[in-house]
Write a protein that holds these residues in place. Structure first.
Motif, mmCIF file in Angstrom:
data_model
loop_
_atom_site.group_PDB
_atom_site.id
_atom_site.type_symbol
_atom_site.label_atom_id
_atom_site.label_comp_id
_atom_site.label_asym_id
_atom_site.label_seq_id
_atom_site.Cartn_x
_atom_site.Cartn_y
_atom_site.Cartn_z
ATOM 1 N N VAL A 68 0.818 -1.212 0.000
ATOM 2 C CA VAL A 68 0.000 0.000 0.000
ATOM 3 C C VAL A 68 0.854 1.266 0.000
ATOM 4 N N GLN A 89 -7.656 0.775 1.384
ATOM 5 C CA GLN A 89 -6.916 0.974 0.140
ATOM 6 C C GLN A 89 -6.558 -0.370 -0.502
ATOM 7 N N SER A 94 -8.447 -2.458 -4.257
ATOM 8 C CA SER A 94 -7.866 -3.212 -5.377
ATOM 9 C C SER A 94 -8.575 -4.550 -5.529
ATOM 10 N N HIS A 137 -14.118 5.258 -2.262
ATOM 11 C CA HIS A 137 -13.405 6.301 -2.976
ATOM 12 C C HIS A 137 -12.590 5.724 -4.132
ATOM 13 N N ARG A 138 -11.939 4.564 -3.895
ATOM 14 C CA ARG A 138 -10.967 4.051 -4.858
ATOM 15 C C ARG A 138 -11.520 2.995 -5.819
ATOM 16 N N SER A 139 -12.632 2.338 -5.472
ATOM 17 C CA SER A 139 -13.120 1.285 -6.361
ATOM 18 C C SER A 139 -14.030 1.875 -7.427
#
Lengths: 400, 400
Positions: free
Chosen positions: B242, B321, B325, B358-360
């Motif tokens: 990460v 985080q 992924s 937020h990230r996917s």
């Protein structure tokens, strides 16, 4: 009506197994299905009589009577396979054993939308069929791969980032006007995985296929079947972050592997290198053509250009870094690498491998094999054929 | 011999389905198995007569005759479930329906090696059995969870980073001296996933369980079954990177999520905050106890300590985080979060969720639910019980 619409479950299972074992012996087939020898022979005789199965000569090694290999009968008809890439279009007519009868490939721009692209698909299908002496009625199934997330059940793209005009468009309904055969749509890299699974005769239960082109996607085979995820977006690895401070991706996040290592990123790095005076070869290309693409970078790299080498290695390393996370999570036995960009030069695969073996756990990589897709550029098209045959056999009850 | 060793495949399928549907109606069971009503009733009558199945009263909603619910008969015997954590040991005696008859939990240090720890397991098993009036002969299966990668077929740990002394030790052979029943060993978080799968009566086919404790692991359910990977190390997500410039992990790489956000990392951040004068609460704890652990950080955070809050949020954010992924790759419908550390405070789950959403990709998270494991601290033990029953039913042919 499909030619097998009146069959029993046992007969269909035999057809399905014949399709997947591609020329296996009647003995092996009976064993796989748990049928007695006499039951299998009776079923086979019936299917041969109906023109659905064909015997393909004695098996060389056995020498005995009756050890004939089986295959689906040519007279069943043909399947149509379509592989729609972001920048290319492949259409083929295939026999039930997936040998190619006719094929055509041309450049295309998927952003032109479904109206333009599918009209062309329709023309090509008709022409290719005519070329091998078939008409729409002989088509038993149609398989189509598209470069975006698909809701597999309804055969529609869902929020495709590379092809927004296709959102919720029903490819199935569009083609229904010309063909009575069922139409199945899936993500392009899922179809590559399905193609490899068929080629392997299902001998590997857990592997991945990575496709690198305009975007980056992953096909997942888990427990011997293609895995599509809860909402059909499994394998959407292009937006995995490889650098928290990386460039902005079209998805709105920073440092997505797709934004840093797929085709457009390679082009961008090459233009920068040319303009910064770091590569004479790339600068000449840019001057001569007005643009550079990944093929140019590959040629420069093969000719020993240091800047081109660095770009190829950087792309391989970043994709390998993303892959290392996935390998730790999924522990596949094999990762097959495909798509136009991956053939950019031997340094690409070397850098990718190094990155995975460096970052993944020893246990995950001890027996891991990373290699190019054995079906190469045909993987998507073969996969489209597998989808068409496999699903058409399953869907026999559904009136086409 | 297992009590069901002489049964037919249909009878075993009925027992297995009864186990997984936990009190379902005979009608629902017959339907799931594709048995006719009369066939199911005949099979059920036979199994009831043999003392393997029990009828559990009329189903409230139906009102009709014969709609009795079915469950495995108590007289079948008991299963033993063992959940070995890095720092704790749980042993339980469970009925065939997985209700707990007796349970004991105590601190333990897995690094002491299999000799010390399993001797204690043996004593606890005997004591707990005696407490409920059973002996070794009534045990029909034993399930054991361990905090490391397991070769499931042979029941041995393979290169376990947290417990090197256990490498290749055969837990199965060790316990064979006391019990005729089969022994099954699996990774602790795989068992949490198996426990949740059973609780859900297999209604969710694709989900993940994340466990955060001394290490970080992930249990994967794919196509309705626990997925263990090509070499048994699937879900080994603790060493996903990460931060490329993060601290050195015991695996030799930099910036593994486990090295930055699991129990020991939280302790380290807390000690630093205490020594740097950033938190009066943590400094007092350190002075009073000589050490700080994650529970202290959680208490300080709940009391509003800003430095403790930052630590809890940082851990949740980093794990989120990593999870982003995995969610992009696997597209699960649910992620269940468990293990001691995850209950450190509400900010942990909030930060983790925010990081994932937020990230996917939107498509992966549109219907994604992230919540605590519904079985809570019992998930591992219930999973050990499921493993014992499920595998013992499958292994009926194998002489125990």
């Amino acid at each position: 009506m499909a030619p097998w619409s009146g069959l029993t479950a046992d007969e269909l299972a035999l057809l399905e197994t014949t399709f997947w074992s591609a020329g296996g012996s009647r003995h092996a087939m009976a064993e796989r299905l748990g049928f007695s020898k006499s039951k299998a022979n009776a079923l086979i005789a019936g299917l041969v009589e109906q023109g659905l199965l064909a015997e393909a000569g004695l098996q060389r090694s056995s020498g005995g009577r009756r050890a004939e290999n089986l295959q689906l009968h040519e007279g069943l008809g043909v399947v149509l396979g379509v592989d729609i890439g972001a920048t290319s279009l492949d259409v083929a007519v295939l026999r039930p054993d997936l040998s190619v009868l006719a094929q055509h490939c041309e450049p295309a721009d998927v952003r032109e939308g479904p109206g333009v692209l599918l009209a062309r698909v329709r023309v090509l299908m008709r022409e290719l069929l005519a070329r091998c002496g078939f008409g729409p009625k002989q088509v038993i199934g149609i398989g189509i791969g598209v470069p975006g997330p698909v809701n597999f059940e309804i055969g529609q793209l869902v929020n495709p980032p590379l092809m927004p005009a296709w959102d919720s468009f029903s490819i199935r309904d569009y083609l229904r006007e010309d063909y009575a055969a069922p139409v199945f749509v899936d993500n392009d890299v899922n179809l590559m995985a399905l193609g490899e699974l068929w080629r392997l005769k299902r001998s590997l239960p857990n592997f991945l296929v990575i496709k690198v082109g305009t975007g980056i996607g992953c096909g997942i085979v888990c427990h011997g079947e293609v895995y599509r995820g809860a909402a059909g977006s499994a394998g959407d690895v292009g937006h995995i972050c490889v650098d928290q401070e990386g460039p902005l991706c079209h998805c709105g996040n920073l440092g997505c592997v797709e934004a840093m290592a797929a085709g457009p990123a390679i082009t961008r790095m090459a233009v920068q290198a040319a303009q910064a005076g770091e590569s004479r070869a790339l600068a000449e290309r840019l001057r001569a053509q007005g643009h550079i693409d990944a093929v140019d970078v590959g040629q420069a790299s093969r000719a020993g250009d240091a800047a081109a080498n660095a770009i190829v290695q950087r792309a391989g390393q970043l994709i390998g870094q993303m892959l290392a996370s996935i390998v730790n999570f999924f522990n596949p036995s094999h990762v097959f690498i495909g798509g136009g960009i991956t053939r950019i030069g031997p340094l690409f695969l070397a850098a990718l491998r190094q990155s995975v073996y460096h970052r993944s756990l020893a246990l995950s990589t001890r027996h891991l094999e990373i290699q190019y897709t054995p079906l190469g550029a045909q993987a998507g098209l073969v996969g489209a054929g597998v989808l068409a045959m496999h699903e058409a056999l399953k869907a026999r009850g559904v009136a086409p």
